[in-house]
Design a protein around this motif. Structure first.
Motif, PDB file in Angstrom:
ATOM      1  N   ALA A   1       0.838  -1.208   0.000  1.00  0.00           N
ATOM      2  CA  ALA A   1       0.000   0.000   0.000  1.00  0.00           C
ATOM      3  C   ALA A   1       0.868   1.251   0.000  1.00  0.00           C
ATOM      4  N   SER A   2       1.942   1.232   0.773  1.00  0.00           N
ATOM      5  CA  SER A   2       2.829   2.385   0.878  1.00  0.00           C
ATOM      6  C   SER A   2       3.559   2.681  -0.429  1.00  0.00           C
ATOM      7  N   VAL A   3       4.052   1.647  -1.101  1.00  0.00           N
ATOM      8  CA  VAL A   3       4.808   1.891  -2.338  1.00  0.00           C
ATOM      9  C   VAL A   3       3.893   2.439  -3.435  1.00  0.00           C
ATOM     10  N   PHE A   4       2.655   1.980  -3.497  1.00  0.00           N
ATOM     11  CA  PHE A   4       1.721   2.550  -4.471  1.00  0.00           C
ATOM     12  C   PHE A   4       1.368   3.988  -4.095  1.00  0.00           C
ATOM     13  N   HIS A   5       1.189   4.233  -2.803  1.00  0.00           N
ATOM     14  CA  HIS A   5       0.890   5.585  -2.340  1.00  0.00           C
ATOM     15  C   HIS A   5       2.027   6.548  -2.697  1.00  0.00           C
ATOM     16  N   ARG A   6       3.259   6.136  -2.427  1.00  0.00           N
ATOM     17  CA  ARG A   6       4.428   6.973  -2.748  1.00  0.00           C
ATOM     18  C   ARG A   6       4.547   7.230  -4.243  1.00  0.00           C
ATOM     19  N   ALA A   7       4.122   6.249  -5.049  1.00  0.00           N
ATOM     20  CA  ALA A   7       4.177   6.409  -6.503  1.00  0.00           C
ATOM     21  C   ALA A   7       3.015   7.252  -7.025  1.00  0.00           C
ATOM     22  N   GLY A   8       2.021   7.504  -6.164  1.00  0.00           N
ATOM     23  CA  GLY A   8       0.861   8.295  -6.572  1.00  0.00           C
ATOM     24  C   GLY A   8      -0.079   7.531  -7.473  1.00  0.00           C
ATOM     25  N   VAL A   9      -0.133   6.199  -7.277  1.00  0.00           N
ATOM     26  CA  VAL A   9      -0.923   5.334  -8.142  1.00  0.00           C
ATOM     27  C   VAL A   9      -1.866   4.486  -7.297  1.00  0.00           C
ATOM     28  N   THR A  10      -3.112   4.368  -7.737  1.00  0.00           N
ATOM     29  CA  THR A  10      -4.038   3.440  -7.093  1.00  0.00           C
ATOM     30  C   THR A  10      -3.661   2.038  -7.548  1.00  0.00           C
ATOM     31  N   PRO A  11      -3.487   1.112  -6.625  1.00  0.00           N
ATOM     32  CA  PRO A  11      -3.131  -0.252  -7.018  1.00  0.00           C
ATOM     33  C   PRO A  11      -4.168  -0.836  -7.970  1.00  0.00           C
ATOM     34  N   PRO A  12      -3.711  -1.494  -9.032  1.00  0.00           N
ATOM     35  CA  PRO A  12      -4.667  -2.087  -9.976  1.00  0.00           C
ATOM     36  C   PRO A  12      -5.480  -3.183  -9.299  1.00  0.00           C
ATOM     37  N   GLY A  13      -6.703  -3.322  -9.723  1.00  0.00           N
ATOM     38  CA  GLY A  13      -7.557  -4.356  -9.165  1.00  0.00           C
ATOM     39  C   GLY A  13      -8.124  -4.000  -7.808  1.00  0.00           C
ATOM     40  N   THR A  14      -8.008  -2.741  -7.404  1.00  0.00           N
ATOM     41  CA  THR A  14      -8.561  -2.278  -6.135  1.00  0.00           C
ATOM     42  C   THR A  14      -9.324  -0.982  -6.387  1.00  0.00           C
ATOM     43  N   VAL A  15     -10.059  -0.557  -5.388  1.00  0.00           N
ATOM     44  CA  VAL A  15     -10.654   0.765  -5.421  1.00  0.00           C
ATOM     45  C   VAL A  15     -10.124   1.511  -4.207  1.00  0.00           C
ATOM     46  N   PRO A  16      -9.994   2.826  -4.267  1.00  0.00           N
ATOM     47  CA  PRO A  16      -9.387   3.571  -3.170  1.00  0.00           C
ATOM     48  C   PRO A  16      -9.968   3.291  -1.797  1.00  0.00           C
ATOM     49  N   SER A  17     -11.251   3.009  -1.696  1.00  0.00           N
ATOM     50  CA  SER A  17     -11.867   2.769  -0.381  1.00  0.00           C
ATOM     51  C   SER A  17     -11.361   1.473   0.274  1.00  0.00           C
ATOM     52  N   GLU A  18     -10.769   0.574  -0.508  1.00  0.00           N
ATOM     53  CA  GLU A  18     -10.246  -0.681   0.034  1.00  0.00           C
ATOM     54  C   GLU A  18      -8.901  -0.487   0.726  1.00  0.00           C
ATOM     55  N   LEU A  19      -8.285   0.641   0.510  1.00  0.00           N
ATOM     56  CA  LEU A  19      -6.942   0.866   1.026  1.00  0.00           C
ATOM     57  C   LEU A  19      -7.014   1.462   2.410  1.00  0.00           C
ATOM     58  N   SER A  20      -6.594   0.726   3.391  1.00  0.00           N
ATOM     59  CA  SER A  20      -6.629   1.252   4.755  1.00  0.00           C
ATOM     60  C   SER A  20      -5.452   2.181   4.989  1.00  0.00           C
ATOM     61  N   GLY A  21      -5.701   3.275   5.629  1.00  0.00           N
ATOM     62  CA  GLY A  21      -4.637   4.194   5.998  1.00  0.00           C
ATOM     63  C   GLY A  21      -4.124   5.076   4.888  1.00  0.00           C
ATOM     64  N   ILE A  22      -4.736   5.045   3.716  1.00  0.00           N
ATOM     65  CA  ILE A  22      -4.262   5.903   2.617  1.00  0.00           C
ATOM     66  C   ILE A  22      -5.329   6.917   2.288  1.00  0.00           C
TER      67      ILE A  22
END
Length: 103
Positions: free
Chosen positions: A82-103
């Motif tokens: 989650a952190s590496v995608f956040h740092r890259a400014g990219v939503t992880p593929p196959g997810t939606v932003p609400s699924e990401l805890s703490g971001i």
């Protein structure tokens, strides 16, 4: 001609180290699954190290699945993932932003 089964999904567990050192092997494994005509569910639970090459590899795999009309999902995302995608400014593929805890 390769027959694609959109319901076939292969599980792929990522290694502990998903940095540049292992990017080529990870990309080759994912390419093999795609060539077999399989959608991919990637288990990210064990990832302890990741960098921008990891993000690029998963984005490329996601786009390749989309081009073949195959499913692509990430499951059990570790805090590192989650952190590496956040740092890259990219939503992880196959997810939606609400699924990401703490971001």
């Amino acid at each position: 001609m390769l027959e694609i089964d959109p319901y076939k999904i292969s599980q792929f567990r990522l290694p502990l180290d998903c940095t540049l050192r292992h990017a080529k092997a990870t990309a080759a494994s994912l390419a093999g699954l795609l060539e077999a005509g399989s959608g991919i569910e990637i288990d990210c639970a064990s990832v302890e190290q990741a960098d921008i090459t990891f993000v690029q590899t998963l984005l490329a795999a996601s786009r390749s699945c989309a081009a073949r009309d195959l499913p692509f999902t990430l499951s059990s995302m570790s805090d590192v993932v989650a952190s590496v995608f956040h740092r890259a400014g990219v939503t992880p593929p196959g997810t939606v932003p609400s699924e990401l805890s703490g971001i």
